[in-house]
Design a protein around this motif. Sequence first.
Motif, PDB file in Angstrom:
ATOM      1  N   TRP A 131      34.803 -25.782  28.905  1.00 13.62           N
ATOM      2  CA  TRP A 131      35.665 -26.200  29.987  1.00 13.62           C
ATOM      3  C   TRP A 131      37.078 -25.732  29.728  1.00 13.62           C
ATOM      4  O   TRP A 131      37.485 -25.500  28.602  1.00 13.62           O
ATOM      5  N   MET A 133      41.331 -25.959  30.912  1.00 10.49           N
ATOM      6  CA  MET A 133      42.401 -26.648  31.644  1.00 10.49           C
ATOM      7  C   MET A 133      43.616 -25.743  31.643  1.00 10.49           C
ATOM      8  O   MET A 133      43.931 -25.074  30.663  1.00 10.49           O
ATOM      9  N   ARG A 135      47.713 -25.362  32.363  1.00 12.91           N
ATOM     10  CA  ARG A 135      48.926 -26.185  32.399  1.00 12.91           C
ATOM     11  C   ARG A 135      50.140 -25.291  32.531  1.00 12.91           C
ATOM     12  O   ARG A 135      50.336 -24.374  31.736  1.00 12.91           O
ATOM     13  N   PHE A 152      43.717 -23.452  28.152  1.00 11.62           N
ATOM     14  CA  PHE A 152      43.003 -23.802  26.933  1.00 11.62           C
ATOM     15  C   PHE A 152      41.521 -23.946  27.260  1.00 11.62           C
ATOM     16  O   PHE A 152      41.165 -24.627  28.225  1.00 11.62           O
ATOM     17  N   TYR A 154      37.674 -24.936  25.767  1.00 13.36           N
ATOM     18  CA  TYR A 154      37.007 -25.690  24.711  1.00 13.36           C
ATOM     19  C   TYR A 154      35.501 -25.657  24.902  1.00 13.36           C
ATOM     20  O   TYR A 154      35.011 -25.736  26.038  1.00 13.36           O
TER      21      TYR A 154
ATOM     22  N   TYR B 275      50.916 -30.721  32.285  1.00 23.51           N
ATOM     23  CA  TYR B 275      51.638 -31.368  31.200  1.00 23.51           C
ATOM     24  C   TYR B 275      52.006 -32.801  31.566  1.00 23.51           C
ATOM     25  O   TYR B 275      52.239 -33.112  32.737  1.00 23.51           O
ATOM     26  N   ARG B 277      54.733 -34.550  31.953  1.00 21.66           N
ATOM     27  CA  ARG B 277      56.146 -34.165  32.021  1.00 21.66           C
ATOM     28  C   ARG B 277      57.100 -35.328  31.791  1.00 21.66           C
ATOM     29  O   ARG B 277      58.181 -35.163  31.262  1.00 21.66           O
ATOM     30  N   SER B 282      50.946 -34.813  24.270  1.00 21.04           N
ATOM     31  CA  SER B 282      50.774 -33.477  23.740  1.00 21.04           C
ATOM     32  C   SER B 282      50.414 -32.504  24.854  1.00 21.04           C
ATOM     33  O   SER B 282      49.578 -32.803  25.700  1.00 21.04           O
ATOM     34  N   PRO B 283      51.031 -31.333  24.857  1.00 19.01           N
ATOM     35  CA  PRO B 283      50.687 -30.357  25.895  1.00 19.01           C
ATOM     36  C   PRO B 283      49.276 -29.832  25.779  1.00 19.01           C
ATOM     37  O   PRO B 283      48.741 -29.269  26.722  1.00 19.01           O
ATOM     38  N   THR B 284      48.675 -29.992  24.617  1.00 19.97           N
ATOM     39  CA  THR B 284      47.323 -29.480  24.462  1.00 19.97           C
ATOM     40  C   THR B 284      46.276 -30.583  24.520  1.00 19.97           C
ATOM     41  O   THR B 284      45.100 -30.331  24.284  1.00 19.97           O
ATOM     42  N   ALA B 285      46.674 -31.801  24.789  1.00 21.32           N
ATOM     43  CA  ALA B 285      45.710 -32.902  24.811  1.00 21.32           C
ATOM     44  C   ALA B 285      44.593 -32.598  25.811  1.00 21.32           C
ATOM     45  O   ALA B 285      44.864 -32.358  26.985  1.00 21.32           O
ATOM     46  N   PRO B 286      43.351 -32.588  25.384  1.00 21.65           N
ATOM     47  CA  PRO B 286      42.253 -32.255  26.300  1.00 21.65           C
ATOM     48  C   PRO B 286      42.062 -33.347  27.354  1.00 21.65           C
ATOM     49  O   PRO B 286      41.890 -34.526  27.021  1.00 21.65           O
ATOM     50  N   ILE B 287      42.124 -32.934  28.587  1.00 22.47           N
ATOM     51  CA  ILE B 287      41.981 -33.865  29.716  1.00 22.47           C
ATOM     52  C   ILE B 287      41.072 -33.232  30.760  1.00 22.47           C
ATOM     53  O   ILE B 287      41.159 -32.038  31.030  1.00 22.47           O
TER      54      ILE B 287
END
Lengths: 175, 327
Positions: A131, A133, A135, A152, A154, B275, B277, B282-287
């Motif tokens: 998946w 995402m 940003r 990113f 994953y 992000y 904002r 964290s900007p890389t936090a998986p969501i």
Amino acid sequence: VATYTKIPKPTSANYALGYQTFNTATQNQLALRDAWALRHGAVDFQPPPANAQSRPDWTTWLGRHNDERIPRDVVYVRPRVSGASYAVDMLAGHHATAVSRFAAGAYFVRVLGLQNYWGVAAIAAGNLAVWAMARSDYPPYGSTSQSGIWVFTYSMGASSLVAVDAPFTLAVYGS
Amino acid sequence: MPFSVIPSKAWKDSLGPQALTTMSENLRYLRRASAREHRWSNGQHNAFEVPRIVGRIVANAWTGSYTSKFIFSHLGTGQYRFVFAADGNVALSVGSLDPSLLRVQLNSLRENPVPYLATYTTYFSAGLLYLDVFVRRLTSTLGVAGNAWALIDGDVDVAIHCPPVPDAITYAALPQAFTRGVSLPAVASNAADWATQVQEAGEIQRILSAEHVSTTGEHNVLEVAKASGLVTWNGTAYSTTSSTITGITRVSAGSLQLTHATWVTPTGAFVSPDYARTNGGSPTAPIIVNARQQTTGIMNVYIYAWDQVNLWWQVADADFFIAMHGG
């Protein structure tokens, strides 16, 4: 606000053109111009960019869609292995102009010509549980100071997330 | 040439030739505006960035734009296939297209309170272009260590982009200039030129009307989103600067409803986390963000975050961008 009113098409060379019909025709042109300009660029000519770092202001070009609800670009990003090194390529679009791979599953797509922008990414490796995402790079993250969108990707490990390279489509929205 | 506004005429005012020539130039301008990203033949959008097809896979069937000549099938659990035969879909005309030029946006519609994922594959085989879509859902339990996913028959919004198709543009020859000193009735060719101008304006209006509200120019087609915007979470409440998202209701952590104008179904969405904002993070936090329509005027949004300490998925509030489509 001008509105469009259908004018009968003359069928005779003896057609008498009066001022009222003429005014209707010019009002029709105004109505068409206003309607097209609502969600499309209306500038018929723009000078070339002053230097290689700038891009024409595509958002105002005549006839180009000019609405933040419509993607401004849709690009395909394809990572690939070249010997012992990794590379990534992308055909540049109107605004998404280049892509860099910073690590496994971490890509930066440079965006030019938009003040606000967002991305929607879709993984093009359907047989994998991967998946993505996207940003927008605000505030700046990582080692780039350029404007753009981070993507990113994953892979779903049984009990963890694993950053992994995968191809994807990125639709860039913005204004 | 730019568009020039022609002053209105009064009784006994001269109608030409400069004004008539300006009308021709204005029509050329309008012709360029309409033909750049629309098909002159039918007014359909014809640009890479505007989806050619938007719709939804629901209950193993397809509902959305361009259903005629559309080959769609259910391959197996969580797997769906579109086939674009060389002559199978006139709207797309993608028979021999490089598969990488078929580009897709996807949104899984949550059916159970767990995150969903959708992915796709394109390939070319034996003269046919294929698009396969896969839907997966989390089978691990929220808040319990694990990250297991499985294919499942689930609804998914799909937007398909492809390059512009060649279009036969059949322009009428507009007069280059009207001649001073002759009246329209006196010269047959001038009457014909006027007729051409009238017809040309009608053609441009026809193209406009195909996928826009003709009186205003607003888009009015499923392929173009009717609302979009960035929705941000400040730790206490959601907000947006979008003028087309008219309300936000936070139902619970990671669950909210976006209110928008009422549209004809099917309504769909394409959404991505952004992000955090205004709330750190964290900007890389998986969501993962999923969206599903509640009614024709409300879109439900569900958000999940990966807990990198406990190694589990859980509901969470987060910033996201969303574009919502409706008929």
